[in-house]
Write a protein that holds these residues in place. Sequence first.
Motif, short mmCIF file in Angstrom:
data_model
loop_
_atom_site.label_atom_id
_atom_site.label_comp_id
_atom_site.label_asym_id
_atom_site.label_seq_id
_atom_site.Cartn_x
_atom_site.Cartn_y
_atom_site.Cartn_z
N SER A 182 49.94 30.10 35.44
CA SER A 182 49.54 31.30 35.80
C SER A 182 48.07 31.50 34.48
O SER A 182 47.95 31.02 33.37
CB SER A 182 50.95 32.27 34.50
OG SER A 182 51.98 31.53 35.36
N VAL A 183 47.10 32.83 35.51
CA VAL A 183 46.06 32.96 34.61
C VAL A 183 46.06 34.45 34.24
O VAL A 183 46.86 34.90 35.20
CB VAL A 183 44.89 32.28 34.91
CG1 VAL A 183 43.93 32.59 35.35
CG2 VAL A 183 44.93 31.04 35.61
N ASN A 184 45.46 34.49 33.00
CA ASN A 184 45.53 36.83 32.50
C ASN A 184 44.25 36.96 33.36
O ASN A 184 43.26 36.41 32.40
CB ASN A 184 45.64 36.28 31.00
CG ASN A 184 46.79 35.74 30.00
OD1 ASN A 184 47.40 35.55 31.11
ND2 ASN A 184 46.82 35.56 28.93
N LEU A 185 44.66 37.86 33.83
CA LEU A 185 43.61 38.00 34.33
C LEU A 185 43.41 40.25 33.46
O LEU A 185 43.74 40.89 33.60
CB LEU A 185 43.90 38.86 36.12
CG LEU A 185 42.59 39.99 36.57
CD1 LEU A 185 41.06 39.26 36.83
CD2 LEU A 185 43.08 40.04 38.03
N THR A 186 42.14 39.97 33.14
CA THR A 186 42.14 41.43 32.31
C THR A 186 40.61 41.47 33.01
O THR A 186 39.51 41.77 33.75
CB THR A 186 42.48 41.42 30.38
OG1 THR A 186 40.88 40.39 30.49
CG2 THR A 186 43.41 40.60 30.26
N GLY A 187 40.50 42.55 32.30
CA GLY A 187 38.89 44.06 32.47
C GLY A 187 39.07 44.65 33.41
O GLY A 187 38.28 45.59 33.48
N THR A 188 40.51 45.12 33.99
CA THR A 188 40.80 46.03 34.98
C THR A 188 41.07 46.58 35.01
O THR A 188 41.91 46.80 33.36
CB THR A 188 41.87 44.67 36.46
OG1 THR A 188 42.84 44.02 35.79
CG2 THR A 188 41.21 44.11 37.43
N GLU A 189 42.04 47.38 35.38
CA GLU A 189 42.40 49.06 34.71
C GLU A 189 43.84 48.38 34.09
O GLU A 189 44.27 49.26 33.02
CB GLU A 189 42.89 49.51 35.75
CG GLU A 189 43.57 50.58 35.30
CD GLU A 189 44.73 52.15 36.60
OE1 GLU A 189 45.55 52.57 36.69
OE2 GLU A 189 43.65 51.11 38.06
N GLN A 231 32.39 38.65 38.47
CA GLN A 231 32.51 38.57 37.38
C GLN A 231 34.16 39.18 36.98
O GLN A 231 34.34 39.85 37.16
CB GLN A 231 31.50 38.83 35.92
CG GLN A 231 30.33 37.73 36.07
CD GLN A 231 29.80 37.51 34.80
OE1 GLN A 231 30.10 38.72 33.90
NE2 GLN A 231 28.63 36.68 34.51
N LEU A 232 34.59 37.82 36.07
CA LEU A 232 36.47 38.34 35.84
C LEU A 232 36.55 37.80 35.20
O LEU A 232 36.42 36.62 34.50
CB LEU A 232 36.69 37.36 37.22
CG LEU A 232 37.08 37.13 38.60
CD1 LEU A 232 37.84 36.89 39.51
CD2 LEU A 232 37.10 39.01 39.41
N THR A 233 37.42 38.45 33.82
CA THR A 233 37.76 38.24 33.09
C THR A 233 39.43 36.97 33.46
O THR A 233 40.31 37.96 33.88
CB THR A 233 37.52 39.30 32.14
OG1 THR A 233 36.91 39.56 32.12
CG2 THR A 233 38.14 38.44 30.46
N LEU A 234 39.15 35.65 32.99
CA LEU A 234 40.24 34.87 32.82
C LEU A 234 40.56 34.15 31.93
O LEU A 234 40.02 33.74 30.87
CB LEU A 234 39.78 34.24 33.95
CG LEU A 234 40.24 34.80 35.22
CD1 LEU A 234 39.33 33.57 36.43
CD2 LEU A 234 41.12 35.34 36.75
N ASN A 235 42.17 34.21 31.49
CA ASN A 235 42.51 33.73 29.92
C ASN A 235 40.66 34.46 29.20
O ASN A 235 40.93 33.35 28.49
CB ASN A 235 42.40 32.18 30.76
CG ASN A 235 43.67 32.27 31.03
OD1 ASN A 235 44.46 32.90 30.83
ND2 ASN A 235 43.88 30.81 31.10
N GLY A 236 40.53 35.98 29.65
CA GLY A 236 39.91 35.73 27.89
C GLY A 236 38.47 35.23 28.12
O GLY A 236 37.82 35.67 27.30
#
Lengths: 225, 808
Positions: B100-107, B169-174
Motif C-alpha cells: 500500500s502507498v499513501n497518497l497525499t496532497g489531495t483533499e 506530480q503525485l505525493t506518494l509515501n510523503g
Amino acid sequence: MIQLRNMTYVLRRINLDIQEGEFITVMGPSGSGKSTLLSIIGMLDDSWAGEFYFLENEVHKLDRKKRSDLNRKHIGFVFQSYHLLDNLTVYENLDVPLSYRNISRSQRASMVAEILDRFQIVGKKDLFPSQLSGGQQQLVGVARAVVGNPKLILADEPTGNLHSSQAKEIMELFKKLNEEGTTIIQVTHSEVNASYGNRTIQLFDGWITSDPANPQTSTPSVVAR
Amino acid sequence: MGILLQDVRYGLRMLRRSPGFTVVAVLTLALGIGANTAIFSLVNSVLLTKLPFRNPNKLMIVRDPVRSGDEGYGVSVPDFEDYRAQQHTFQDLSLWVAQSVNLTGTERPDRVIGSFVSANFFHLLEVQPIKGRTFVTGEDRPGSNHVVVVSHGAWQDRFGSDPNFIGKQLTLNGEIYTVIGILPASFHYTLADSDVWITISHYPDYIEHDRAAKNQLMIGRIKDESTRSQAAADLDVIARSLAANYPQDAGVRIALTGFQEAVTESARPALLVLLGAVGLVLLIACANVANLLLSRGAGRSRELAMRAALGATRTRIVRQLLTETCLVGLLGGAGSLLIATWALRALLKLSPRSLPVEVNTSLNWQILTFATLASLLTGVLCGCIPALRLSTIGLAQLAAGGRTTTDPQRHWLRSAIVVGQVALSIVVLIGAGLLVKSFSQLLRSNPGFNPTNVLTMEYRLPASKYHTAESRWNFHRQITEQVSHVPGVVGAAIIQGLPFSGNGGSTNFTLPGMTVASGQEPDAIGNLVTPGYFALMGISVLRGRTFADSDTSESLPVAVISQSMAEKYWPQQDPVGKEILFPHATIAAGVEARPWRAMVVGVVADVKQYKARDEHQDYIYVPYAQMPGNFGTLVVKTAVEPMSLSSAVREAVWRVDRDQPVWKIRTMEWLLDRNVAQDRFVTALMSCFGVLALGLTILGTYGVIAYSVVQRTREIGVRMALGATPANVLKLVFGEGCRIVVIGTATGLIGALATTRLLGRLLYGVHPNDPLTFALVLAAMLGAALIASYIPARRATKVDPMVGLRYE
C-alpha cells in the motif's frame, strides 16, 4: 358346495346350486356374464349383491381378507391366456400358489415335485414359459391350479388358445381330475369341451337361461326370444 | 441432410404430442445442464481464462519449494542480480513487490495499491503505455528519479482522465513522484491490480546489499526455445552456487509457478471437486431421462414395429430416437442458460469473496459452446441406451405380430439405471455431508481471540516523514491514546500483522546452547503489539505477564511467546526468564535486520494467524515500543456496533497526523467470515448438488417402481388370483425397490470410500471416511428411496385381480 341366491351385478338374479364333484360347463355368447360368474365364484370380484354360500361359509358376510383365505385354500384357477409368470421357471410357477400358504419350504418342494411327476413335466421344470408351446403352458397352468389340492377348479376358456389335439389333452386331464373328486367349473364356447362335463348352464345377458338342475329357471320374455 | 431435417421435424412433432414427458425431461436436463454451465462459468473465469499477456504460459514466479508461506517467495536484491546475470533460459527476470502507498496532497489522505518493480518489468510483460513511457534502464537504481506509472483505472477514477496527466506530480509515501506513463485499460496484472507502479529502489523495505533481506518476489519470462523444467534447473544451479557461497542463502531451492497457477491455485481443488460433483448430478439427471424414455418407449413399440416392417433399418430407428433425445437435450440446454445465469448470480451474491478473480456472469462464446456441447452430449447419453434397446424391441414386436409383450430386459435396464443413480447420489451426498461437517467444525474452531465488537484499520508511515524509531513510536502511541478517548470505544491497541488479515511474517531465532547452521535456524511468526492488545482481544495470559508501558526502547528487550512454542522449546519448564536470540532478523516492517536478543516475560494462549484451518504455529510477540516499525493495524474494542465508529476513529488518527491515510477499515468478525468464504461457497454448492441428486434419485426410484407396478399389473393380478394377499404384493414390489436401493447404496458406498480422499484438502477436522457422515447419508438415502418405493408398492396392493387378469 356352492349356492348363489338372487346374485346380481352384471348378472341378473342368479340362483345356482353346485354340488361337490360336479363338472359344470358355463356357456353363452360373449358378454353374457360367463367370466363374471366365474370370478365371483372364485371370489376375485366383490362387486355383487345377493347371497353366496361356499362350503358352509356365508361368503356375502365375509370381508375381503377372509374371502381371499377361502380362495387360497379351496380354489384353483386356469386361464385362457395361461397367465404363467414370464420371469419364473415352470418349477417356480408351480411354487407360487403354495408360497402364499403357510407351508414349509420342504413341504412345498415335495408338493411341486409330486405335481411335476403327476403331470409328467419334470424335464421342463427349469424352462421359462416362453420356452414352452401353448399346450405345454396350459398343462403347467392346470398343474399350478391343482398343486394346492383345491376342492374347486375354475377354468375360463382353458383351451381357447390351443389347437384341437392340445385341447383334447387338457380336457382329458380335467375329466381325470373330476373323476378324482375335484369339482370343476369351466367356461367354454366349445360343445366338444362341454361334453366332458355333466351339467351345462347357459347364460344370456346375465341371466341363466338354462340349467338342467333347475328346470324352472325363469327367463324374462325380453331375453327368451 | 434432408433425412436429418425430416427426423428433426418428426421429433419435434413427437415431443409436442407428449407434453408431459417433454416438460419433465426438458426441466430435468435444464437443471442438470444449468448447474454444470454455472460451474463451468466459474471454472472458465478462474482456471481457463488466459491472462492478458502475450504467451502467458511462459511467465513464471520463482519460489522456494522448501520454505513455506510468504518467505518461500522472497529474494534479496543482490541474489536477484546474480540470478539475472547468470541465467540462460529466461528472456529476462524482474523484481516485483506490492505494498500500500499513501497518497497525499489531495483533499484527503488516501491509500492506493502500489507495485514496486525493477525497471525492466513492463518490458518483460511486453506492455506499452497508452500515454508517456514506462521505466528505462537505471531508473530502478538507488538515488534515481522519483517517477511513477499510473494504471488506467486510477487515471480515470482518481484523476478524472486528465489529458495532461503526464508530467504531473503525485505525493506518494510523503515523496514527490512525476507521472511518466499511463497503462492501457487492458492491462490487468493479475497478481495485484495496482494503481501506481514505482521502481523497486523506492520500496520502503528495499535493502540493496543484504542477502538476508529477501523482501522481493522474482518473476521471469522463459525463452520461447526453453522449457519450464530447463528454466527451473537453470536457476536451481545458480541457487546452489549462492547457497555454497553465502550463508544467508543456505538451503534455498528453486521452483517455478506459472502466473495462472499462482492466481488460481487456492481455488483450483475446490472448483475441480465442484466440477466433478456437478458432473455426477448431470449423470443422475440423464439417468432419469433415460428411464423416462424407456417407459415412453413401451408405448411406442407398435410404431417402431411398424417402422421396421416398412423397411427402416435398426440404424435408422436409432438415429430417429437419438434425434428426439438430442432435441430434448437442446431444449434443456436453452433452459439451462437461464438457470445458469440466475444460479451464478445467486452464488456470487452468496459468497462474493470466495474466488480469486472476478467472475464474468454474462454469456460468452465459451459458455454457449459448453452449454451446446453439454446439451448434445446429454441428449446422446440419455438417449443411446433407450434407443438401442427400443430399436431391437421394434423388431421383436414385429416378430410377435405387434402384440405388446412385457420386456424383462428393459425392466432390468431401468433398475440398473436407478442403481447407478443411487450410487452416484451417495457419492455426491457423502461429499456434501463431509463438507458440511467440515464447515461446521471450521466455524466452531477457536481462533484464540474474541472477535466481537472489534474494529480494525491499517496504516503505513512514510519513511520520508517517520524516519526515526522515536517518531514512529510516538505516532503509534498517540493514535492509541486519541482513539481510546472516542465515545463508544472500550480500548485501542496496535498490532503489526493482524490475524486473518493476510498480513504477518516469520522470524528466525535460536536459543542459548542451540547449535544450528546459519540459515537453518527454526522460525516462528513474529509480531509487534502495544501493551493493551492481549486484554483487548481476550487472549489468555498463561504465565508471566504481557507488555507494559515500562517496556521501552531503553529497557531490557522482552518477548511474549505462545503456548505451543513454550511447550515445544521448554517442555516441563517455565520459559519465563529464558532468552531468545535473533541472529540476523527483524520483526518490524521498515526496520533493518540486525542481531538482537529478548527475554521471555510471558506465555499467552495460541492464536491462529492466517487461516481458521491452520494448526497452531510458534509465535513470538515483541513490544512496539522496542521495535517500532512503519506499519500498524489499529485494533479498537467498541461498546457499540464497530463500523458505526469508523469515521470517529479515523478522525482521531488524523488529529495526530492530518496526512496519514488509514485503510482496510473492517471488523474482526468480517475478517473471520472472509476466511471461511470459500469453504462456505463450496459447502453451499455441494449441499445444493446433494439435494438435487437426492431429489432426482427419489424421482427415479419412484418412477421405476411405479412403472414396474404398471408393467406387472397382470402378474400382480395372477398372483392375487393364486392367493397372494396385499401383504404378499407389498413385499413383492417393495422388495424390488429395496433390492435396487440396497445394491445402489452399497455401490455408492464403495465409490464414496474410493473418492472422498479427493476432498482431503478441503476438509477440516473431519476424516474423508468419517463414519458418522457415511452412516447419516446412507440412512437418509435408504429412508428416502425406500419411501419412494413404498408409495407405488402400496398402490400395487390395490390392483383389482380382475383388471390384472384382463390386462394386456
